[in-house]
Design a protein around this motif. Sequence first.
Motif, PDB file in Angstrom:
ATOM      1  N   GLU A   9     -26.350   9.561  12.823  1.00 30.29           N
ATOM      2  CA  GLU A   9     -25.505  10.273  11.870  1.00 30.29           C
ATOM      3  C   GLU A   9     -24.562   9.305  11.167  1.00 30.29           C
ATOM      4  OE1 GLU A   9     -24.993  14.805  13.546  1.00 30.29           O
ATOM      5  OE2 GLU A   9     -23.860  13.208  14.556  1.00 30.29           O
ATOM      6  N   GLN A  10     -24.009   8.350  11.921  1.00 32.97           N
ATOM      7  CA  GLN A  10     -23.137   7.356  11.307  1.00 32.97           C
ATOM      8  C   GLN A  10     -23.898   6.528  10.285  1.00 32.97           C
ATOM      9  OE1 GLN A  10     -19.389   6.193  12.029  1.00 32.97           O
ATOM     10  NE2 GLN A  10     -20.212   6.003   9.970  1.00 32.97           N
ATOM     11  N   MET A  11     -25.131   6.157  10.588  1.00 34.02           N
ATOM     12  CA  MET A  11     -25.954   5.410   9.641  1.00 34.02           C
ATOM     13  C   MET A  11     -26.168   6.202   8.362  1.00 34.02           C
ATOM     14  SD  MET A  11     -28.932   3.806  12.131  1.00 34.02           S
ATOM     15  CE  MET A  11     -29.854   3.122  10.745  1.00 34.02           C
ATOM     16  N   VAL A  12     -26.503   7.483   8.506  1.00 32.01           N
ATOM     17  CA  VAL A  12     -26.763   8.331   7.348  1.00 32.01           C
ATOM     18  C   VAL A  12     -25.553   8.379   6.431  1.00 32.01           C
ATOM     19  CG1 VAL A  12     -27.100  10.734   6.638  1.00 32.01           C
ATOM     20  CG2 VAL A  12     -28.519   9.763   8.437  1.00 32.01           C
ATOM     21  N   VAL A  13     -24.386   8.563   7.007  1.00 30.61           N
ATOM     22  CA  VAL A  13     -23.168   8.691   6.200  1.00 30.61           C
ATOM     23  C   VAL A  13     -22.851   7.392   5.468  1.00 30.61           C
ATOM     24  CG1 VAL A  13     -20.671   9.021   6.336  1.00 30.61           C
ATOM     25  CG2 VAL A  13     -22.200  10.557   7.584  1.00 30.61           C
ATOM     26  N   VAL A  14     -22.992   6.255   6.137  1.00 29.35           N
ATOM     27  CA  VAL A  14     -22.747   4.957   5.493  1.00 29.35           C
ATOM     28  C   VAL A  14     -23.657   4.778   4.281  1.00 29.35           C
ATOM     29  CG1 VAL A  14     -22.972   2.453   5.772  1.00 29.35           C
ATOM     30  CG2 VAL A  14     -21.866   3.808   7.551  1.00 29.35           C
ATOM     31  N   PRO A 188     -27.771   1.245  14.300  1.00 34.43           N
ATOM     32  CA  PRO A 188     -26.991   2.131  15.170  1.00 34.43           C
ATOM     33  C   PRO A 188     -25.736   1.472  15.746  1.00 34.43           C
ATOM     34  CG  PRO A 188     -29.326   2.288  15.699  1.00 34.43           C
ATOM     35  CD  PRO A 188     -29.162   1.122  14.778  1.00 34.43           C
ATOM     36  N   ARG A 189     -25.606   0.157  15.576  1.00 35.95           N
ATOM     37  CA  ARG A 189     -24.457  -0.556  16.115  1.00 35.95           C
ATOM     38  C   ARG A 189     -23.399  -0.933  15.071  1.00 35.95           C
ATOM     39  NH1 ARG A 189     -25.738  -2.246  21.290  1.00 35.95           N
ATOM     40  NH2 ARG A 189     -27.975  -2.368  21.775  1.00 35.95           N
ATOM     41  N   ALA A 190     -23.841  -1.227  13.846  1.00 38.05           N
ATOM     42  CA  ALA A 190     -22.910  -1.848  12.913  1.00 38.05           C
ATOM     43  C   ALA A 190     -23.435  -1.825  11.483  1.00 38.05           C
ATOM     44  CB  ALA A 190     -22.674  -3.306  13.343  1.00 38.05           C
ATOM     45  N   VAL A 191     -22.592  -2.328  10.581  1.00 36.56           N
ATOM     46  CA  VAL A 191     -22.974  -2.549   9.189  1.00 36.56           C
ATOM     47  C   VAL A 191     -22.838  -4.037   8.901  1.00 36.56           C
ATOM     48  CG1 VAL A 191     -22.491  -2.024   6.772  1.00 36.56           C
ATOM     49  CG2 VAL A 191     -22.135  -0.262   8.512  1.00 36.56           C
ATOM     50  N   MET A 192     -23.868  -4.623   8.318  1.00 41.88           N
ATOM     51  CA  MET A 192     -23.831  -6.013   7.888  1.00 41.88           C
ATOM     52  C   MET A 192     -23.991  -6.084   6.373  1.00 41.88           C
ATOM     53  SD  MET A 192     -24.697  -6.024  11.229  1.00 41.88           S
ATOM     54  CE  MET A 192     -26.429  -5.604  11.283  1.00 41.88           C
ATOM     55  N   ASP A 193     -23.386  -7.101   5.770  1.00 47.96           N
ATOM     56  CA  ASP A 193     -23.653  -7.398   4.368  1.00 47.96           C
ATOM     57  C   ASP A 193     -23.996  -8.881   4.266  1.00 47.96           C
ATOM     58  OD1 ASP A 193     -21.191  -8.661   4.627  1.00 47.96           O
ATOM     59  OD2 ASP A 193     -20.174  -7.440   3.123  1.00 47.96           O
ATOM     60  N   ARG A 202     -23.772 -11.242   7.452  1.00 55.28           N
ATOM     61  CA  ARG A 202     -22.523 -11.324   8.195  1.00 55.28           C
ATOM     62  C   ARG A 202     -22.109  -9.918   8.641  1.00 55.28           C
ATOM     63  NH1 ARG A 202     -18.685 -12.641   2.888  1.00 55.28           N
ATOM     64  NH2 ARG A 202     -19.000 -10.583   1.900  1.00 55.28           N
ATOM     65  N   LEU A 203     -21.292  -9.853   9.663  1.00 52.23           N
ATOM     66  CA  LEU A 203     -20.858  -8.562  10.198  1.00 52.23           C
ATOM     67  C   LEU A 203     -19.753  -7.987   9.323  1.00 52.23           C
ATOM     68  CD1 LEU A 203     -21.233  -6.526  12.488  1.00 52.23           C
ATOM     69  CD2 LEU A 203     -19.524  -7.802  13.811  1.00 52.23           C
ATOM     70  N   LYS A 204     -19.952  -6.779   8.835  1.00 54.04           N
ATOM     71  CA  LYS A 204     -18.984  -6.116   7.960  1.00 54.04           C
ATOM     72  C   LYS A 204     -18.111  -5.139   8.740  1.00 54.04           C
ATOM     73  CE  LYS A 204     -18.827  -3.598   3.523  1.00 54.04           C
ATOM     74  NZ  LYS A 204     -18.001  -2.437   3.896  1.00 54.04           N
ATOM     75  N   SER A 205     -18.717  -4.318   9.599  1.00 58.98           N
ATOM     76  CA  SER A 205     -17.959  -3.377  10.416  1.00 58.98           C
ATOM     77  C   SER A 205     -18.792  -2.974  11.619  1.00 58.98           C
ATOM     78  CB  SER A 205     -17.566  -2.134   9.605  1.00 58.98           C
ATOM     79  OG  SER A 205     -18.712  -1.366   9.272  1.00 58.98           O
ATOM     80  N   VAL A 206     -18.128  -2.479  12.658  1.00 54.15           N
ATOM     81  CA  VAL A 206     -18.820  -2.011  13.857  1.00 54.15           C
ATOM     82  C   VAL A 206     -18.580  -0.513  14.007  1.00 54.15           C
ATOM     83  CG1 VAL A 206     -18.731  -4.229  15.025  1.00 54.15           C
ATOM     84  CG2 VAL A 206     -16.863  -2.621  15.332  1.00 54.15           C
ATOM     85  N   HIS A 207     -19.610   0.212  14.462  1.00 51.43           N
ATOM     86  CA  HIS A 207     -19.472   1.642  14.667  1.00 51.43           C
ATOM     87  C   HIS A 207     -18.635   1.919  15.917  1.00 51.43           C
ATOM     88  CE1 HIS A 207     -22.398   1.646  11.614  1.00 51.43           C
ATOM     89  NE2 HIS A 207     -23.490   1.803  12.341  1.00 51.43           N
ATOM     90  N   GLY A 227     -12.305 -13.638  13.035  1.00 49.40           N
ATOM     91  CA  GLY A 227     -11.187 -12.728  13.200  1.00 49.40           C
ATOM     92  C   GLY A 227     -11.641 -11.322  13.582  1.00 49.40           C
ATOM     93  N   GLU A 228     -10.738 -10.364  13.421  1.00 48.11           N
ATOM     94  CA  GLU A 228     -11.009  -8.988  13.819  1.00 48.11           C
ATOM     95  C   GLU A 228     -11.932  -8.297  12.820  1.00 48.11           C
ATOM     96  OE1 GLU A 228      -8.506  -4.929  15.023  1.00 48.11           O
ATOM     97  OE2 GLU A 228      -7.475  -6.819  14.587  1.00 48.11           O
ATOM     98  N   VAL A 229     -12.912  -7.607  13.331  1.00 49.36           N
ATOM     99  CA  VAL A 229     -13.870  -6.872  12.495  1.00 49.36           C
ATOM    100  C   VAL A 229     -13.470  -5.399  12.480  1.00 49.36           C
ATOM    101  CG1 VAL A 229     -16.281  -6.226  12.186  1.00 49.36           C
ATOM    102  CG2 VAL A 229     -15.704  -8.503  13.063  1.00 49.36           C
ATOM    103  N   PRO A 230     -13.356  -4.782  11.314  1.00 46.66           N
ATOM    104  CA  PRO A 230     -12.942  -3.382  11.260  1.00 46.66           C
ATOM    105  C   PRO A 230     -13.997  -2.433  11.810  1.00 46.66           C
ATOM    106  CG  PRO A 230     -13.600  -4.133   9.090  1.00 46.66           C
ATOM    107  CD  PRO A 230     -13.586  -5.348   9.965  1.00 46.66           C
ATOM    108  N   GLN A 231     -13.549  -1.238  12.181  1.00 50.04           N
ATOM    109  CA  GLN A 231     -14.477  -0.198  12.610  1.00 50.04           C
ATOM    110  C   GLN A 231     -15.037   0.501  11.381  1.00 50.04           C
ATOM    111  OE1 GLN A 231     -13.391   2.413  15.975  1.00 50.04           O
ATOM    112  NE2 GLN A 231     -14.032   4.150  14.724  1.00 50.04           N
ATOM    113  N   THR A 232     -16.310   0.842  11.432  1.00 50.48           N
ATOM    114  CA  THR A 232     -16.948   1.584  10.351  1.00 50.48           C
ATOM    115  C   THR A 232     -16.218   2.912  10.144  1.00 50.48           C
ATOM    116  OG1 THR A 232     -19.086   0.644  10.993  1.00 50.48           O
ATOM    117  CG2 THR A 232     -19.124   2.557   9.518  1.00 50.48           C
ATOM    118  N   ARG A 233     -15.942   3.250   8.903  1.00 49.91           N
ATOM    119  CA  ARG A 233     -15.245   4.504   8.615  1.00 49.91           C
ATOM    120  C   ARG A 233     -16.105   5.670   9.078  1.00 49.91           C
ATOM    121  NH1 ARG A 233     -14.536   7.589   3.649  1.00 49.91           N
ATOM    122  NH2 ARG A 233     -15.760   6.003   2.540  1.00 49.91           N
ATOM    123  N   PRO A 234     -15.618   6.474   9.994  1.00 45.17           N
ATOM    124  CA  PRO A 234     -16.438   7.561  10.541  1.00 45.17           C
ATOM    125  C   PRO A 234     -16.649   8.672   9.523  1.00 45.17           C
ATOM    126  CG  PRO A 234     -14.203   7.709  11.372  1.00 45.17           C
ATOM    127  CD  PRO A 234     -14.280   6.411  10.608  1.00 45.17           C
TER     128      PRO A 234
END
Length: 255
Positions: A9-14, A188-193, A202-207, A227-234
């Motif tokens: 579901e998180q993937m679909v929304v992103v 299912p784990r994260a978003v990369m760009d 590179r890692l953009k955000s983590v779920h 540095g710190e990686v943001p959480q994917t916007r739910p």
Amino acid sequence: MSAAVSPLEQMVVVLARDLADGELGAAGAAALVPMAAIALARELHAPNLTVGGEMFFNPLPGHLYPSMLDDRALGRCEAAETFIELFGHSHHGLDFFFHSGLQHDSYGNINLHHVGGTLDAPGMRGPGAANLSYCHTSTRFYVCPTVHTTRNFVEKVDFITIPGHLSGPEAKRAAGLKKEGPRFVVTPRAVMDFDKTTLRMRLKSVHAGNTSEEVQRHTGFDLAIRGEVPQTRPPTEEELRVLRERIDTSGALRA
């Protein structure tokens, strides 16, 4: 309605959030997540999003099936086409497409042909690519595998079925690849760009429920974490409500 959000579901929304009104796009055959993302975008902010290409698309799915080639998914689609028609009109171009594969590498290249061995004598043979023509006719594409491990995220794919950024800017220019190519890799784990200069992933955000260290541990190449990686916007309450009540009523994305 449960507030818990599944990884799919998180993937679909992103993916849905990045699709714009008036665009023309398509998805591959095994397209549970892409079908849901397209339908969600149409419901919420892109009513004039047009879907063409891979066989058919049901604008009001109600029930999601694992493949767009499942005849039960035909439902209320506006039209259906054969593969002859599909490839006949693909040269007109698309704004976006969705891909996945056996392997994905640090430059967004995708392997659908074989893992190990050679093309003539593979260790494991894959399905190949019936939608290869979309690599050059879509402005951008999204990579959305439903598994994220070091087995499918490798430094270099064994065979390039679908070119991403090849080995960087110079190789991409030399090959005549002028389109954007892969924009996001959503798992299912994260978003990369991709880094704008090097074109490496590179890692953009983590779920939610994941950490950058865990994502890196499940990836077979350096994700350039600094540095710190943001959480994917739910998902918002509205996104989740529409997804569950209008699109995925059977809970296929939560199974």
